[in-house]
Each structure stands twice: as structure tokens, then as C-alpha cells.
Write an enzyme that holds these catalytic residues in place. Structure first.
Site, PDB file in Angstrom:
ATOM      1  N   ILE A 145       0.848  -1.185   0.000  1.00 34.83           N
ATOM      2  CA  ILE A 145       0.000   0.000   0.000  1.00 34.83           C
ATOM      3  C   ILE A 145       0.887   1.239   0.000  1.00 34.83           C
ATOM      4  CG2 ILE A 145      -1.900   1.198   1.111  1.00 34.83           C
ATOM      5  CD1 ILE A 145      -2.521  -1.702   0.128  1.00 34.83           C
ATOM      6  N   LYS A 146       0.654   2.115  -0.973  1.00 33.76           N
ATOM      7  CA  LYS A 146       1.465   3.329  -1.079  1.00 33.76           C
ATOM      8  C   LYS A 146       0.859   4.446  -0.238  1.00 33.76           C
ATOM      9  CE  LYS A 146       3.443   4.341  -5.113  1.00 33.76           C
ATOM     10  NZ  LYS A 146       3.592   4.618  -6.573  1.00 33.76           N
ATOM     11  N   ILE A 147       1.682   5.005   0.637  1.00 32.57           N
ATOM     12  CA  ILE A 147       1.279   6.108   1.503  1.00 32.57           C
ATOM     13  C   ILE A 147       2.281   7.236   1.313  1.00 32.57           C
ATOM     14  CG2 ILE A 147       0.978   6.858   3.906  1.00 32.57           C
ATOM     15  CD1 ILE A 147       0.207   3.995   4.617  1.00 32.57           C
TER      16      ILE A 147
END
Length: 375
Positions: A145-147
Site C-alpha cells: 500500500i502506497k502512503i
């Protein structure tokens, strides 16, 4: 631990140095065409990253999404639901394609990244909720998951890592913020350990943007206009990333980090992002060749991947001996009246804005597709 399907090509040589090659592109057409296994076998690609810009481009081309859009329209899905279903479907399918790489590398590679909605970049709780929702929906251990590494993103990174979810931290431009990202990762690992989560199952990369740093600093050097300033162009992006690697090695060798690694934790690898050159005057493989070193990821647009495969001249690990020169390049910027912190803060704000614009384009494209499917 990277794929070395061939040993004679530049991409194989890059893999042998210790660089994991991830493609910065994903679309339903690419999935359906069977092109990804070919990239894995022939060009040593061991992962894929996505972002709102990539999805907006994919949705606007071809007919690959028509059937799913018709189904969503018939079900009465709104545009936000439709985008969520479409993008997570692509990522889940890509995760399946990379499952063999994931297994072969014990989770080190075979990764597919999906980004939280960019409008949440300054909303910690919203980012946490969306990250957990995406992770549950994709439901693949090799997803990431890209944050974004905004101030609000930092505690979200900690919470999500602490929940046992693998994270690709994106939009990192400056060294001080990168140090905060590493701290957020280590804090998350400590929280995961306290919950009894197996730390070896958590992976993370820190996406350090390269070419955009050159673009912004070169613009300011052009404004100065002296021969000395102009001679300094197109050097800062690589130097900044090289110093990020120096920082990575130092931070991963602290007592705190080593204690976590002894519990099975993985190091948070640097990922070189924005590695397509923006200037036609630069070698098209510059941000690949000059950042080759062990234990990093280079996520390349296909044009850069093809250039590297075709004519990249891999010189081995060039980062290890670069630190002194890199410090000189960055330390010289104030002499030209260039504020490093202002550059990186500007780039972070622009990065969030660009992804918001792309997200808007994605919503517009899907809205039009849903309307068209109802006719």
C-alpha cells in the site's frame, strides 16, 4: 535475491549488482496481453508500481475495462466505488502474475503497489482507513500500500506497518523527511512486535524521487545563470539519492534497527522513483546507471526499462564511492542562493497536487464510462 533470468543483458547485470527492477506501469491491457511474464523472463522485472496518473492513463485507452464498467453500471455503482473496484482488481491480478517471483524471493520481490487516494495526503485517519481497506480488498500478501511521506502520512505509515501491512512510502524528496520515514517504519515494527505479529512478513520500501529534484533545482540554477550555476545542473537528483542511500545504511545499522532485524524484521529498502529523464540532453539511462547499488529498487517507466535493456552500460555499484562528491554537490546549493528545504517542500506539495489532478481525471474518465454503459 533478484531475478536473473538472463546473465548477458544490461538488466540482468543490474539485477546482479543487487537492484530490483520494478515496472512503473500497470493496466488491464498489459495484464490481459500476457506481456508481464515476458518482462519477468526477458527483462528481469520483479515488481510493479502504480499511481493515480498511471490508472488515469490506462482507463482512458482501449476497451479492456468495458466489461467491468458495464457490470458496475448495471449494479448502480457510483464513481468512487467503480474506481476502487477497477484498480484493486488490476492490482490483485498483477499480484497473482508475480506470485512465483514473490515465492522465489521469500517476499523480497514480486510486489505490486497501489496508492491511497491522494486527497487523503493530509488526513492521517483517512489514510489509515483507506490503506487497511485496500489491503483487505486486494487480499494478496505480495501487495504493497502506497502512503505519501507527508507530515500527516508519517503516523499513518506507523499505524499501517504496526498492523502488519506492507507499505511503499511514496513522494520522498528530502533527506530530513526520509529520516522521519525510517523512524515511522521502525516505530511501526515495534508496535507490530508488541502485538505478536511476525515481523518477517512485513516489507517496506521508501520511494525517493530523483528526476523531479533535478527539474526543480535546474530551473533555479538557470535563473541564477552564471557559468558556475549552469555547470551544476543535472547533478543534484543523483547526489540527493546517493546521500539517501548513505542515510539508509546508517539508520539500518543503529542498535534500534538491528534489534528489530534480530527479531526477523526486514530493512526498509530505498526505491528510486521518477527515474525517467526529463531533459533530452541527458543520457536516458542516467538515473538507473548512476544509482546502481545493492539492496535497492529502481521503478522504471517502460521507456527507461527498454533503454536500459537495449544500451544501458552497468558499471557495478557506483553509489558506495559517491558520498563525498554527493555531499559537495548538495552543500554547494546555498552558494547559488538555493534553499534545499524549500526545494523539497515545493516538490512534495507539487507531487500531491499532481496526483490529485490525475485522480480527478481518473474520476472523470470512469464517470463518462459509467454513463456510456447505461445508454
Amino acid at each position: 535475491m533478484t531475478n536473473t533470468a538472463s546473465t548477458t543483458t544490461p538488466t540482468a547485470e543490474l539485477s546482479a549488482v543487487g537492484v530490483s527492477i520494478w515496472l512503473d506501469d500497470l493496466s488491464r491491457e498489459r495484464i490481459n496481453s500476457g506481456g508481464i511474464p515476458k518482462l519477468i523472463a526477458e527483462k528481469n522485472v520483479v515488481g510493479i508500481t502504480t499511481n493515480p496518473t498511471i490508472f488515469a492513463s490506462a482507463l482512458s485507452k482501449g476497451e479492456s475495462y468495458d466489461e467491468q464498467v458495464r457490470e458496475l453500471a448495471a449494479a448502480g455503482a457510483d464513481v468512487t466505488t467503480a474506481v476502487f473496484e477497477i484498480t484493486t482488481s488490476d492490482v490483485a491480478q498483477a499480484c497473482d502474475i508475480f506470485s512465483d517471483v514473490y515465492e522465489a524471493t521469500n517476499g523480497y520481490d514480486g510486489r505490486v503497489s497501489i496508492e491511497v487516494e491522494p486527497g487523503l495526503a493530509n488526513d492521517t485517519e483517512g489514510t489509515i482507513a483507506e490503506a487497511k481497506r485496500l489491503w483487505k480488498k486486494v487480499d494478496k500478501l505480495n501487495a504493497m500500500i502506497k502512503i505519501p511521506a507527508t507530515k500527516a502520512g508519517l503516523p499513518a505509515i506507523t499505524e499501517v506497518i504496526g498492523s502488519g501491512i506492507s507499505v511503499n512510502v511514496t513522494l520522498i524528496f528530502g533527506l530530513p523527511r526520509y529520516k522521519e520515514v525510517i523512524d515511522a517504519y521502525l516505530t511501526g515494527l515495534e508496535q507490530a512486535a508488541a502485538k505478536g505479529i511476525d515481523l518477517s512478513t512485513i516489507h517496506s520500501v521508501a520511494s525517493f524521487f530523483v528526476s523531479r529534484v533535478d527539474t526543480e533545482i535546474d530551473k533555479r540554477l538557470d535563473a541564477v545563470g552564471t557559468p558556475e550555476a549552469l555547470a551544476h545542473k543535472s547533478k543534484s537528483g543523483v547526489a540527493n539519492a546517493q546521500l539517501a542511500y548513505e542515510l539508509f545504511l546508517a539508520e539500518m545499522a543503529t542498535e534500534r534497527a538491528l534489534a528489530l532485524q534480530e527479531q526477523g524484521a526486514n530493512r526498509q529498502r530505498p526505491l528510486w522513483a521518477s527515474t525517467g529523464v526529463k531533459s533530452p540532453d541527458l543520457p536516458d539511462t542516467m538515473y538507473v546507471v548512476e544509482l546502481a547499488t545493492h539492496g535497492v529498487v529502481n521503478t522504471m517507466p517502460e521507456k527507461t526499462l527498454d533503454a536500459t535493456f537495449d544500451h544501458g552500460v552497468i558499471k557495478g555499484d557506483v553509489v558506495a564511492a559517491s558520498y563525498a562528491g554527493a555531499h559537495e554537490i548538495i552543500d554547494a546549493l546555498p552558494g547559488f542562493g538555493i534553499d534545499y528545504d524549500d526545494v523539497t517542500e515545493t516538490l512534495e506539495a507539487e507531487g500531491v497536487d499532481k496526483f490529485n489532478v490525475s485522480w480527478g481525471e481518473l474520476l472523470d474518465t470512469v464517470t463518462a464510462a459509467l454513463e456510456g454503459a447505461k445508454k
